[in-house]
Design an enzyme around this catalytic site. Structure first.
Site, PDB file in Angstrom:
ATOM      1  N   HIS A   1       0.980  -1.192   0.137  1.00  0.00           N
ATOM      2  CA  HIS A   1       0.048  -0.130  -0.122  1.00  0.00           C
ATOM      3  C   HIS A   1       0.732   1.224   0.159  1.00  0.00           C
ATOM      4  O   HIS A   1       2.030   1.234   0.467  1.00  0.00           O
ATOM      5  CB  HIS A   1      -0.889  -0.015   1.239  1.00  0.00           C
ATOM      6  CG  HIS A   1      -2.082   1.007   1.027  1.00  0.00           C
ATOM      7  ND1 HIS A   1      -2.095   2.165   1.325  1.00  0.00           N
ATOM      8  CD2 HIS A   1      -3.375   0.707   0.693  1.00  0.00           C
ATOM      9  CE1 HIS A   1      -3.062   2.912   0.996  1.00  0.00           C
ATOM     10  NE2 HIS A   1      -4.067   1.830   0.844  1.00  0.00           N
TER      11      HIS A   1
ATOM     12  N   ASP B   1      -7.993  -5.255  -0.117  1.00  0.00           N
ATOM     13  CA  ASP B   1      -8.476  -6.154  -1.198  1.00  0.00           C
ATOM     14  C   ASP B   1      -7.999  -7.728  -1.052  1.00  0.00           C
ATOM     15  O   ASP B   1      -8.461  -8.657  -1.618  1.00  0.00           O
ATOM     16  CB  ASP B   1      -7.839  -5.960  -2.613  1.00  0.00           C
ATOM     17  CG  ASP B   1      -8.353  -4.373  -2.863  1.00  0.00           C
ATOM     18  OD1 ASP B   1      -7.343  -3.542  -3.271  1.00  0.00           O
ATOM     19  OD2 ASP B   1      -9.657  -4.266  -2.829  1.00  0.00           O
TER      20      ASP B   1
END
Ligand code: SDX
Length: 434
Positions: free
Chosen positions: A311, A368
């Site tokens: 991320h 996700d």
């Protein structure tokens, strides 16, 4: 609010020029160099691929602390909202900045219900797409088409119009999502019902059919609320930045949101939830060899990434992934299902988190990584996963579009560049070129 405290200045020496750059501090303690006068005072601009070091705006909406894994929507911790709130209430919070009173909540819900139908002419659009059309392509096209049926904000009663436009988009996008699924499944559309809540309605529109009534399980409605809440906003991510950038040209909300849907579709962004399941299915086909998958992800020559990992902001466990991982177990238990992909996902996570490559780069599961396991268990086809992410993210997109237009320091977004192309040269007629 949109205020940041001036806490000092930095001195930049370039040759014999000295520039003073103000230092601003946000409410989360983060500090920025205000470079708005840099070119005027120093004759220079900056280069920052991916804007990894560049704030595009000030915002009151969402606060992330990537080092500590903190996520606040308008100051409320995501963990509290996921546990105690519902998606419609969080949508109101993000757009309006405060939790709704009972009266505001009931009016918002009533508007959501009133605007849940599509114009009947729009239902014919679905029959013009090829059967293999990706639902994200349909969603983006249908959302921008809403602007041909509904007028732009006239600016007369902004709050009233904003509520109508917000609830219209939230409600109709849910109907578009369900209809696009029914179209690909070859089943008749199931229309929204006035007696069902936002999430119960969506489940019913997705899975009910004239020949087999669908039992709406309260546990799944709760799980859906949690998932949509967790996806509702995430400050200046790629798709929200797309909505802000496109919206900065003063285009209508539908067109700006349609651009956000396209950005979210990307496998590096919201499309990763679909890629995770395809990755896990690949590992399952390959006999469950997670080590091979991890080695591929570490190979710089291979464009393959460990989807659902890493991320730009979180350098620790994504707080949303932690909640989704727990919700996985609850949903599988309610549905009395086991999913071998969950076991593979957990082993993949464990292996990656003890691998130096991932440790050194502080790569952890993101939002996700586990969400697709839940969507699968609920019966959503893989291609619908990112549509679901878009449904969740819609209130955030609307909130940022609104905030951007109300920002007193608003400007159209137009970045600079570093030119590396040919120097001046002149046209050569075709018959003179060798
Ligand atoms: C979302 O911004 C948001 O908030 C997004 C989001 C939201 O709510 O809106 O949180 C939703 O988009 C989550 C991310 C979903 N995407 C994926 O899961 C795809 C896999 N992840 C990577 O592609 C990557 O981690 C990104 C795109 C998420 C972040 O990219 P960055 O910040 O540009 O990081 P990077 O590519 O510069 O990586 C730094 C290093 C590199 O290695 P080195 O050059 O240092 O050797 O880490 C490596 C990368 O190769 N790396 C990975 C990796 N992620 C980063 N290596 C293998 N697998 C990965 N998943």
């Amino acid at each position: 609010m949109l205020e940041a405290r001036h806490v000092g200045s930095a001195e930049l020496r370039i040759g014999d020029r000295v520039c003073h750059l103000p230092i601003l501090e946000g409410n989360g303690g983060e500090r920025v160099l205000d470079i708005r006068r840099l070119r005027a005072d120093c004759g220079m601009t900056t280069l920052d691929y991916g804007y990894a070091n560049t704030a595009s705006c000030k915002s009151d909406i969402t606060y992330l602390n990537g080092e500590e894994g903190v996520l606040l929507y308008r100051g409320y911790p995501i963990e509290e909202l996921a546990e105690k709130s519902r998606f419609v209430e969080v949508a109101y919070l993000l757009v309006h900045g405060s939790l709704p009173t009972r009266k505001e909540h009931d009016r918002f819900s009533d508007l959501l219900n009133r605007h849940s139908l599509l114009h009947e002419d729009m239902t014919h659009f679905f029959y013009r797409y090829p059967e293999h059309a990706h639902p994200m392509a349909i969603l983006s096209a249908m959302v921008v088409s809403l602007s041909t049926f509904y007028p732009e904000l006239s600016g007369n009663d902004v709050d009233e119009e904003l509520d109508i436009t917000t609830t219209r988009l939230l409600s109709k996008m849910r109907t578009i999502a369900a209809f696009s699924y029914k179209k690909t499944a070859g089943e008749p559309f199931v229309y929204p019902r006035h007696d069902l809540s936002y999430c119960a309605n969506f489940l019913n529109m997705m899975f009910s059919s004239p020949v087999s009534p669908y039992e709406i399980k309260p546990e799944l409605v709760k799980a859906l609320n949690v998932l949509l809440i967790l996806h509702a906003d995430h400050e200046q991510n790629c798709s929200t930045s797309a909505v802000r950038l496109v919206g900065s040209a003063r285009v209508n909300l539908y067109a700006a949101v349609s651009s956000g849907i396209c950005a979210l579709w990307g496998p590096l962004h919201g499309g990763a939830n679909q890629m995770v399941i395809e990755m896990l299915e690949g590992i399952a086909r390959d006999g469950g060899d997670v080590k091979k998958c991890i080695e591929r992800a570490k190979d710089r020559r291979d464009p393959f990434r460990l989807y659902g990992f890493g991320h730009r902001v979180y350098k620790t466990y994504d707080p949303r992934a932690r909640i989704i991982k727990n919700t996985c177990h609850e949903v599988l238990q309610v549905l009395n299902k086991k999913d071998p992909l969950l076991d593979i996902a957990r082993e993949l996570e464990a292996r990656a988190l003890e691998d130096d490559f991932f440790i050194e780069r502080r790569l952890y599961p993101n939002v996700d990584f586990y969400s697709g396991i839940i969507y699968r268990a609920m019966g959503f086809p893989t291609e619908m996963f990112t549509v679901f992410f878009a449904l969740g993210r819609l209130p955030g997109w609307i909130a940022h579009w609104k905030e951007s237009l109300e920002d007193p320091e608003f400007r159209i977004q137009r970045p600079r560049q570093v030119y590396t192309g040919p120097n001046l040269r002149h046209y050569v007629p075709l018959d003179k070129r060798s």
